[in-house]
Scaffold this motif. Structure first.
Motif, PDB file in Angstrom:
ATOM      1  N   ASN A  27     -33.202  31.967  17.976  1.00 48.84           N
ATOM      2  CA  ASN A  27     -34.303  31.210  17.368  1.00 48.84           C
ATOM      3  C   ASN A  27     -33.928  29.757  17.112  1.00 48.84           C
ATOM      4  O   ASN A  27     -34.789  28.878  17.100  1.00 48.84           O
ATOM      5  N   GLU A  28     -32.636  29.493  16.907  1.00 51.99           N
ATOM      6  CA  GLU A  28     -32.182  28.126  16.669  1.00 51.99           C
ATOM      7  C   GLU A  28     -31.888  27.429  17.989  1.00 51.99           C
ATOM      8  O   GLU A  28     -31.280  28.013  18.897  1.00 51.99           O
ATOM      9  N   MET A  29     -32.302  26.181  18.101  1.00 47.32           N
ATOM     10  CA  MET A  29     -32.064  25.418  19.322  1.00 47.32           C
ATOM     11  C   MET A  29     -30.584  25.125  19.506  1.00 47.32           C
ATOM     12  O   MET A  29     -29.787  25.191  18.558  1.00 47.32           O
ATOM     13  N   ILE A  30     -30.206  24.825  20.751  1.00 46.90           N
ATOM     14  CA  ILE A  30     -28.830  24.470  21.074  1.00 46.90           C
ATOM     15  C   ILE A  30     -28.469  23.143  20.414  1.00 46.90           C
ATOM     16  O   ILE A  30     -29.232  22.170  20.477  1.00 46.90           O
ATOM     17  N   THR A  31     -27.296  23.108  19.787  1.00 49.09           N
ATOM     18  CA  THR A  31     -26.733  21.861  19.273  1.00 49.09           C
ATOM     19  C   THR A  31     -25.590  21.460  20.193  1.00 49.09           C
ATOM     20  O   THR A  31     -24.624  22.214  20.369  1.00 49.09           O
ATOM     21  N   PHE A  32     -25.695  20.282  20.798  1.00 44.05           N
ATOM     22  CA  PHE A  32     -24.677  19.818  21.735  1.00 44.05           C
ATOM     23  C   PHE A  32     -23.612  19.020  21.001  1.00 44.05           C
ATOM     24  O   PHE A  32     -23.928  18.153  20.172  1.00 44.05           O
ATOM     25  N   ASN A  33     -22.346  19.291  21.307  1.00 45.61           N
ATOM     26  CA  ASN A  33     -21.248  18.458  20.835  1.00 45.61           C
ATOM     27  C   ASN A  33     -21.120  17.267  21.768  1.00 45.61           C
ATOM     28  O   ASN A  33     -21.072  17.428  22.995  1.00 45.61           O
ATOM     29  N   CYS A  34     -21.061  16.075  21.201  1.00 43.79           N
ATOM     30  CA  CYS A  34     -21.003  14.872  22.022  1.00 43.79           C
ATOM     31  C   CYS A  34     -20.123  13.841  21.346  1.00 43.79           C
ATOM     32  O   CYS A  34     -20.244  13.600  20.136  1.00 43.79           O
ATOM     33  N   ASP A  35     -19.213  13.232  22.119  1.00 41.53           N
ATOM     34  CA  ASP A  35     -18.298  12.232  21.574  1.00 41.53           C
ATOM     35  C   ASP A  35     -18.958  10.878  21.375  1.00 41.53           C
ATOM     36  O   ASP A  35     -18.414  10.020  20.698  1.00 41.53           O
ATOM     37  N   ASP A  36     -20.126  10.684  21.978  1.00 43.45           N
ATOM     38  CA  ASP A  36     -20.790   9.386  21.910  1.00 43.45           C
ATOM     39  C   ASP A  36     -22.130   9.537  21.199  1.00 43.45           C
ATOM     40  O   ASP A  36     -23.081  10.103  21.766  1.00 43.45           O
ATOM     41  N   PRO A  37     -22.248   9.070  19.969  1.00 39.73           N
ATOM     42  CA  PRO A  37     -23.515   9.231  19.243  1.00 39.73           C
ATOM     43  C   PRO A  37     -24.674   8.487  19.882  1.00 39.73           C
ATOM     44  O   PRO A  37     -25.834   8.796  19.601  1.00 39.73           O
ATOM     45  N   GLU A  38     -24.390   7.533  20.750  1.00 43.05           N
ATOM     46  CA  GLU A  38     -25.456   6.789  21.421  1.00 43.05           C
ATOM     47  C   GLU A  38     -26.337   7.714  22.245  1.00 43.05           C
ATOM     48  O   GLU A  38     -27.558   7.590  22.260  1.00 43.05           O
ATOM     49  N   ILE A  39     -25.720   8.688  22.945  1.00 38.61           N
ATOM     50  CA  ILE A  39     -26.508   9.605  23.767  1.00 38.61           C
ATOM     51  C   ILE A  39     -26.593  10.991  23.135  1.00 38.61           C
ATOM     52  O   ILE A  39     -27.365  11.830  23.579  1.00 38.61           O
ATOM     53  N   GLY A  40     -25.792  11.225  22.110  1.00 33.03           N
ATOM     54  CA  GLY A  40     -25.737  12.554  21.512  1.00 33.03           C
ATOM     55  C   GLY A  40     -26.967  12.926  20.715  1.00 33.03           C
ATOM     56  O   GLY A  40     -27.188  14.098  20.421  1.00 33.03           O
TER      57      GLY A  40
END
Length: 335
Positions: free
Chosen positions: A92-105
């Motif tokens: 039910n919860e959407m995917i949370t992506f780990n990203c090193d760059d907050p600009e695209i994260g």
């Protein structure tokens, strides 16, 4: 003496592929699952609709990334698991992506995912909204933790589909450059990358033509490697007096130079004709996003979004499909 059956698909066995034999009297090369749709629009508490989703074999069973538009009508990606590829448990919860760059994260919406296993990773591509529609990329090894990479292209682009292996040591992607809105045009293009970050050597693959694919086209499931070339299932759109109509077709691409089209279907393989394909949030849509294949038997099972509301299954046999493509490919359709 036992005669070994020719194996057309270059790949692995998938003995538990979801499958239903062709109905008696059916003359079509592609046929629907009799229990469609396999996923209803409200399969999870948060969803308005579930469609245009990606599925892969995983640990002897199946995993996938699903487009689940929520009840605020925000496009989101969710993980799902299945024992048989038909009955799904979607988180039910959407995917949370780990990203090193907050600009695209941080991106506002994501939709129409594809998933492909390349070497030891499952790579997800999706339409990522970052100052416009572009192609997002991420990878996972367990469908629990997702690592977001750089977006493949600047806006505007859709339908990013990776090939299942490198060609000449390069990752290969098909995509459809678009515009800011519900694009009333679109060709399929080829791009390659040494690292999934830097993309170039862009080549034209094919354009809209006539009839059911006269407005725009886009790559569908991950291309299937065969002895006859890359089998590409794609969608095509015609603009009717009542709006866009999305249907399914197929093409064969050169195995070493996939921007070269060898054959391409003149008639569609599947078009919106059932009620669940014709009636929904966006009427008259058959949109293929994923295929499962069993190489020894030649079985191909395709997942497709119906009316931008629910998810259905369709089936075909590779030899029958390739024969159909070759016999129903007019010279003016080829690139």
């Amino acid at each position: 003496m036992n005669v070994q059956k020719k194996q057309t698909i270059i790949g692995e066995p998938l003995p538990n592929i979801p499958w239903q034999e062709k109905p008696a009297g059916c003359n079509n090369v592609v046929w629907r699952y009799s229990e469609n749709p396999i996923i209803q629009r409200d399969a999870i508490p948060s969803s308005n609709s579930i469609f245009n989703s990606a599925v892969v074999p995983y640990n002897g069973k199946f995993a996938g990334v699903f487009r689940c538009d929520n009840r605020a009508r925000i496009m989101q990606l969710h993980t799902g698991f299945s024992d048989d590829g038909i009955n799904w448990s979607i988180e039910n919860e959407m995917i949370t992506f780990n990203c090193d760059d907050p600009e695209i994260g941080v991106f506002s919406q994501g939709y129409d995912p594809r998933v492909v296993r390349i070497e030891d990773r499952y790579i997800v591509t999706w339409c990522n909204v970052y100052h416009g529609y572009t192609i997002g990329l991420a990878y996972t090894t367990d469908f629990k933790t997702y690592h977001q990479m750089e977006n493949a292209f600047v806006p505007f682009n859709r339908n990013g589909v990776l090939f299942p292996r490198k060609i000449n040591n390069k990752y290969i992607m098909l995509s459809r450059p678009s515009d800011t809105g519900h694009t009333p045009f679109g060709d399929i293009f080829y791009s390659e990358s040494p690292d999934l970050i830097h993309w170039g050597r862009h080549r034209h693959v094919m354009s809209p033509t006539n009839g059911w694919q006269s407005t725009k086209i886009g790559a569908g499931p991950v291309p299937i490697e065969t002895t006859e070339g890359w089998l590409l299932i794609y969608h095509g759109v015609i603009t009717s007096c009542n709006g866009f109509v999305y249907s399914m077709g197929a093409a064969l691409l050169d195995i070493d130079k996939p921007w070269k089209v060898l054959f391409r279907t003149t008639p569609y393989l599947l078009s919106p004709q059932m009620q669940y394909e014709c009636v929904g949030d966006v009427p008259n849509v058959v949109f293929p996003c994923a295929s499962l294949v069993d190489a020894p038997s030649g079985r191909i099972t395709t997942y497709y979004g119906a009316a931008d509301t629910v998810l259905g299954l369709a089936f075909t046999q590779v030899d029958e499909l390739i024969d159909f493509i070759k016999k129903n490919s007019d010279p003016w359709l080829e690139s």
